[in-house]
Design an enzyme around this catalytic site. Sequence first.
Site, PDB file in Angstrom:
ATOM      1  N   LYS A  76       0.805  -1.218   0.000  1.00 17.07           N
ATOM      2  CA  LYS A  76       0.000   0.000   0.000  1.00 17.07           C
ATOM      3  C   LYS A  76       0.843   1.276   0.000  1.00 17.07           C
ATOM      4  O   LYS A  76       0.359   2.342  -0.393  1.00 17.07           O
ATOM      5  CB  LYS A  76      -0.931   0.013   1.209  1.00 17.07           C
ATOM      6  CG  LYS A  76      -0.235  -0.117   2.545  1.00 17.07           C
ATOM      7  CD  LYS A  76      -1.237  -0.215   3.673  1.00 17.07           C
ATOM      8  CE  LYS A  76      -0.588  -0.579   5.002  1.00 17.07           C
ATOM      9  NZ  LYS A  76      -0.120  -1.988   5.019  1.00 17.07           N
ATOM     10  N   HIS A 204       2.047  -2.999  15.688  1.00 19.34           N
ATOM     11  CA  HIS A 204       2.536  -1.855  14.902  1.00 19.34           C
ATOM     12  C   HIS A 204       2.624  -0.663  15.848  1.00 19.34           C
ATOM     13  O   HIS A 204       1.611  -0.227  16.386  1.00 19.34           O
ATOM     14  CB  HIS A 204       1.578  -1.555  13.749  1.00 19.34           C
ATOM     15  CG  HIS A 204       2.158  -0.730  12.642  1.00 19.34           C
ATOM     16  ND1 HIS A 204       2.763   0.498  12.865  1.00 19.34           N
ATOM     17  CD2 HIS A 204       2.232  -0.959  11.305  1.00 19.34           C
ATOM     18  CE1 HIS A 204       3.166   0.991  11.708  1.00 19.34           C
ATOM     19  NE2 HIS A 204       2.865   0.130  10.748  1.00 19.34           N
ATOM     20  N   GLU A 280       6.765  -5.429   8.377  1.00 23.63           N
ATOM     21  CA  GLU A 280       5.979  -4.928   7.251  1.00 23.63           C
ATOM     22  C   GLU A 280       6.457  -3.547   6.800  1.00 23.63           C
ATOM     23  O   GLU A 280       5.688  -2.587   6.766  1.00 23.63           O
ATOM     24  CB  GLU A 280       4.503  -4.868   7.648  1.00 23.63           C
ATOM     25  CG  GLU A 280       3.930  -6.209   8.088  1.00 23.63           C
ATOM     26  CD  GLU A 280       2.595  -6.077   8.791  1.00 23.63           C
ATOM     27  OE1 GLU A 280       2.045  -4.952   8.834  1.00 23.63           O
ATOM     28  OE2 GLU A 280       2.092  -7.082   9.327  1.00 23.63           O
TER      29      GLU A 280
END
Length: 441
Positions: A76, A204, A280
């Site tokens: 993304k 995260h 990520e």
Amino acid sequence: MDQGSLLRHLFPETHKSIEIVDDALTHDDILGAKIKHFKSVGSDAAFYLGNLDKILEHHFRWINNLPRVKPYYALKSNTTEPVFRMLAALGAGFDCASKREIETVLAIGVPPHKIIYAHTIKSKSHLKYAYAQGVDFMTFDNEDELKKISLICPKARIVLRIEVDDSSAMIKLSKKFGASMDKVPSLLETARKLHLNVVGVSFHVGVLCGDTSAFTKAIADSRTVFDIATAMGFHMEVVDIGGGYDGKDTNNRFEKFAVVINTALDKYFPTSSGVQIIAEPGGFFAHSAFTLSVNVIGRKVVKSDSSAIISPSKKDGDRRMSYYLNDGIHGSFSIIGNHPGYLLIEPHPHRIVDTGEPTYPSALWGPTCDSKDKMVDDLMLPLLDVGEWLHFSNFGSYSITPQSDFNGMDHPDIYFYITDKTIRSLAMLVKASDKLRKDAE
């Protein structure tokens, strides 16, 4: 394999748009040549210049600083084909959040086991598609998602995303995603009753986290989740430490965070544990690889205590400028709409040549009719002329993918280059990768 063949092999759809340049040329040299060409043909269109050398450079930077952590590129952040194809060739996995992203990655030959469906809230149709394609590694953070997974993909390998402290991050995510630690036991119990295969934990700490201790605490919490899950009979084997890493070249913040991450991993998940560590990163790879160049299509000179227009040539200590650019928050600057401080923290506009002129508080506006299409106020800039170019370096993440067609404004074209040196390095890496694959077969 010669240079042309390697480009065709790595970038079959876009190799003709990638310019191979001499090692001695700097980014500003190439940018200057591009501007000169635009002027010669009378174009003032905004454009991106992508430096593919940076992708390889940051690949090595990652593995040198976080050798235990396998990157799953967050698609993304930047979906330009040369970027994700290059990372695929370098062995990266992929973090996908939708059917289309999964389709994109599978289409270039990435095997399903190298994809994590890293969205805790997935639509049923997307979930069915992913599972049918063999993508069975995915995240969850709530009971309803567990029930959905149990009905559609009961054999999936699932990862519990936990809520962590992201208070020091520029962009916070825990308000939307992640289970609080007090809910962990009940969620794991639900997963057990549904006969689901929980294999790990993810978190995260937010984008551009400002406090290294956030990682220490999150990794410690992950250990707690492992212990609870193991006691329930789950075979835990994966820790996903998320994204949001600083990929700028102008500081060593990533290196500082890496030291803390490695220390915490060695304490809570030592190599001997056999636990796989993944992450990520998205902007880490793409951020510094792109420069956005925009044209000043209009300007106003406005005094700070009045809306009256004054002459641009007047020497006035209270002068305030408004510049109108041919890209804005409905285009490449969309992140500014939700995070107004981004431009002040991250990419600053610059000219290729700094003339040392006086600077004035300036507002930067986008090209649309939207009165909220403003990127920043009170940015100190020299006096700019209509038709002049501004360049925003470190502009490769979350700038290209969210662009809209509002007001019919054109999207900037993207031009890539790669140096001879990087082509040679890629050739060696691809050759070594092919040998390893053949040996494994």
